[in-house]
Design an enzyme around this catalytic site. Structure first.
Site, short mmCIF file in Angstrom:
data_model
loop_
_atom_site.label_atom_id
_atom_site.label_comp_id
_atom_site.label_asym_id
_atom_site.label_seq_id
_atom_site.Cartn_x
_atom_site.Cartn_y
_atom_site.Cartn_z
N LYS A 122 0.85 -1.29 0.37
CA LYS A 122 -0.10 -0.27 -0.40
C LYS A 122 0.44 1.05 -0.37
O LYS A 122 -0.14 2.47 -0.84
CB LYS A 122 -1.10 0.58 1.32
CG LYS A 122 0.02 -0.28 2.57
CD LYS A 122 -1.44 -0.20 4.03
CE LYS A 122 -0.57 -0.68 4.68
NZ LYS A 122 0.32 0.21 5.57
N ARG B 132 -7.87 2.25 11.55
CA ARG B 132 -7.07 1.25 11.79
C ARG B 132 -8.71 0.00 13.17
O ARG B 132 -7.76 -0.60 13.48
CB ARG B 132 -5.96 0.36 12.05
CG ARG B 132 -4.82 0.81 10.98
CD ARG B 132 -3.77 0.31 11.26
NE ARG B 132 -3.04 0.52 10.14
CZ ARG B 132 -1.10 -0.01 10.23
NH1 ARG B 132 -1.16 -0.55 11.09
NH2 ARG B 132 -0.57 -0.01 9.41
N ARG C 241 12.49 -8.51 4.40
CA ARG C 241 12.54 -7.05 4.35
C ARG C 241 14.04 -6.79 5.25
O ARG C 241 14.18 -7.59 6.38
CB ARG C 241 11.80 -6.59 4.81
CG ARG C 241 12.03 -4.99 4.46
CD ARG C 241 10.77 -4.47 4.51
NE ARG C 241 9.81 -4.33 5.69
CZ ARG C 241 8.33 -3.18 5.81
NH1 ARG C 241 8.21 -3.02 4.68
NH2 ARG C 241 7.73 -4.03 6.71
N ARG D 246 14.47 -5.59 11.20
CA ARG D 246 13.26 -5.25 12.02
C ARG D 246 13.21 -5.96 13.31
O ARG D 246 12.09 -6.56 12.46
CB ARG D 246 12.04 -4.16 11.56
CG ARG D 246 12.84 -3.28 10.83
CD ARG D 246 11.88 -1.11 10.51
NE ARG D 246 10.49 -2.55 10.31
CZ ARG D 246 9.78 -1.29 9.41
NH1 ARG D 246 10.11 -0.33 8.99
NH2 ARG D 246 8.84 -1.95 9.48
N ARG E 118 1.03 -9.58 13.55
CA ARG E 118 0.46 -7.94 12.40
C ARG E 118 -0.12 -8.69 11.77
O ARG E 118 -1.55 -7.68 11.58
CB ARG E 118 1.99 -7.67 12.61
CG ARG E 118 2.33 -7.08 12.64
CD ARG E 118 3.81 -6.26 12.48
NE ARG E 118 3.54 -5.78 11.79
CZ ARG E 118 4.58 -4.69 10.68
NH1 ARG E 118 5.53 -5.33 10.30
NH2 ARG E 118 4.18 -3.92 10.57
#
Length: 222
Positions: free
Chosen positions: A13, A86, A125, A158, A169
Site C-alpha cells: 500500500k 485501523r 525485508r 526490524r 500483525r
C-alpha cells in the site's frame, strides 16, 4: 480526490500510495512514516510507540489520532491517507473531523494479500540502519548478502519484521479492520484490490478506478 488506502502488512500500500501521489498530485499522509519519524528522533512518544510495535501490537488510538488529525488540519483536500484508520475509535475520530470541516472521502481502498504472502514479504525485508535503504531477501536482494549497496553498512531485520511478529500483525490487522471495512462498505466507498502479483500488475487494477474517480470529480466541478 480524498482517499484512504489500507491493507495487511506487506501488501504494497505504501508503494502504491507514492505512485498515486505522483500521478494524481495528492498529498501523502502516512501513519507509518509519522510514527517512524518519532521513533527515529527518540522522543518519549517515539519510544513508547516502538515498544508497542516490537510486540506486534497496535499503537493506542489517542496517539495515532493526534498525529493524523494534526496533519489533516494543514491539508484538508487532495490527500491519500496510508494505514489509517485501523480501529473503530480511529474511524470515529476521523469521521468527526471530516464532518466538522465539510470534507468528503471518495474512496476507501484495501489492497489485500493472504497471510502466507504477508509473512513472506515482511520477514524477508532487510533495512540499512545508516541510510534507510530497503531490501528483500527474495525480491530485491543486495549485491553482497547482508551489506547495503548504497553505503556498505550491515543490514538488519526490524523487530516487527520477524516471522512470528509479522503473523501476529496480520491477524491483528484482520480482526481490527473487519468492522471498519463493514462501515466503509455501508458508505459505498470501499473497494478491495487483489494485491497478488508484481507492482505493475497490481497498479493496472488500481489505475482505472482512480482515473474514473478523478473524471467524476472533474465533471462535478464543471
Amino acid at each position: 480526490m480524498n482517499i484512504l488506502i489500507f491493507g495487511p502488512p506487506g501488501s504494497g500500500k505504501s508503494t502504491h500510495s507514492r505512485r498515486i501521489v505522483e500521478r494524481y498530485g495528492l498529498t501523502y499522509i502516512s501513519s507509518g512514516d509519522m510514527i517512524r519519524r518519532e521513533i527515529a528522533r527518540g522522543t518519549p512518544i517515539g519510544k513508547e510507540m516502538e515498544a508497542y510495535l516490537s510486540r506486534g501490537e497496535l499503537i493506542p488510538d489517542t496517539i495515532v489520532n493526534t498525529l493524523i488529525i494534526s496533519r489533516l488540519r494543514r491539508q484538508r483536500e487532495n490527500f491519500i491517507i496510508d494505514g489509517y484508520p485501523r480501529t473503530p475509535a480511529q474511524v470515529l475520530a476521523l469521521e468527526e473531523f471530516l464532518y466538522d470541516h465539510g470534507i468528503r472521502l471518495d474512496l476507501a481502498m484495501e489492497i489485500f494479500i493472504t497471510e502466507e504472502e504477508s509473512v513472506e514479504r515482511i520477514s524477508g525485508r532487510r533495512i540499512c540502519p545508516n541510510c534507510g535503504a530497503v531490501y528483500h531477501l527474495k525480491y530485491r536482494p543486495p549485491r553482497v548478502p547482508g551489506v547495503c549497496d548504497v553505503c556498505g553498512s550491515r543490514l538488519v531485520q526490524r523487530e516487527d519484521d520477524r516471522p512470528e511478529v509479522a503473523r501476529r500483525r496480520y491477524r491483528t490487522y484482520l480482526a481490527n479492520m473487519a468492522p471498519i471495512i463493514k462501515f466503509y462498505k455501508s458508505r459505498g466507498i470501499y473497494v478491495r484490490i487483489d494485491g497478488d502479483g508484481s507492482i505493475e500488475e497490481v497498479w493496472k487494477r488500481i489505475q482505472p478506478l482512480l482515473d474514473y474517480i478523478r473524471g467524476r470529480e472533474t465533471s462535478r466541478k464543471k
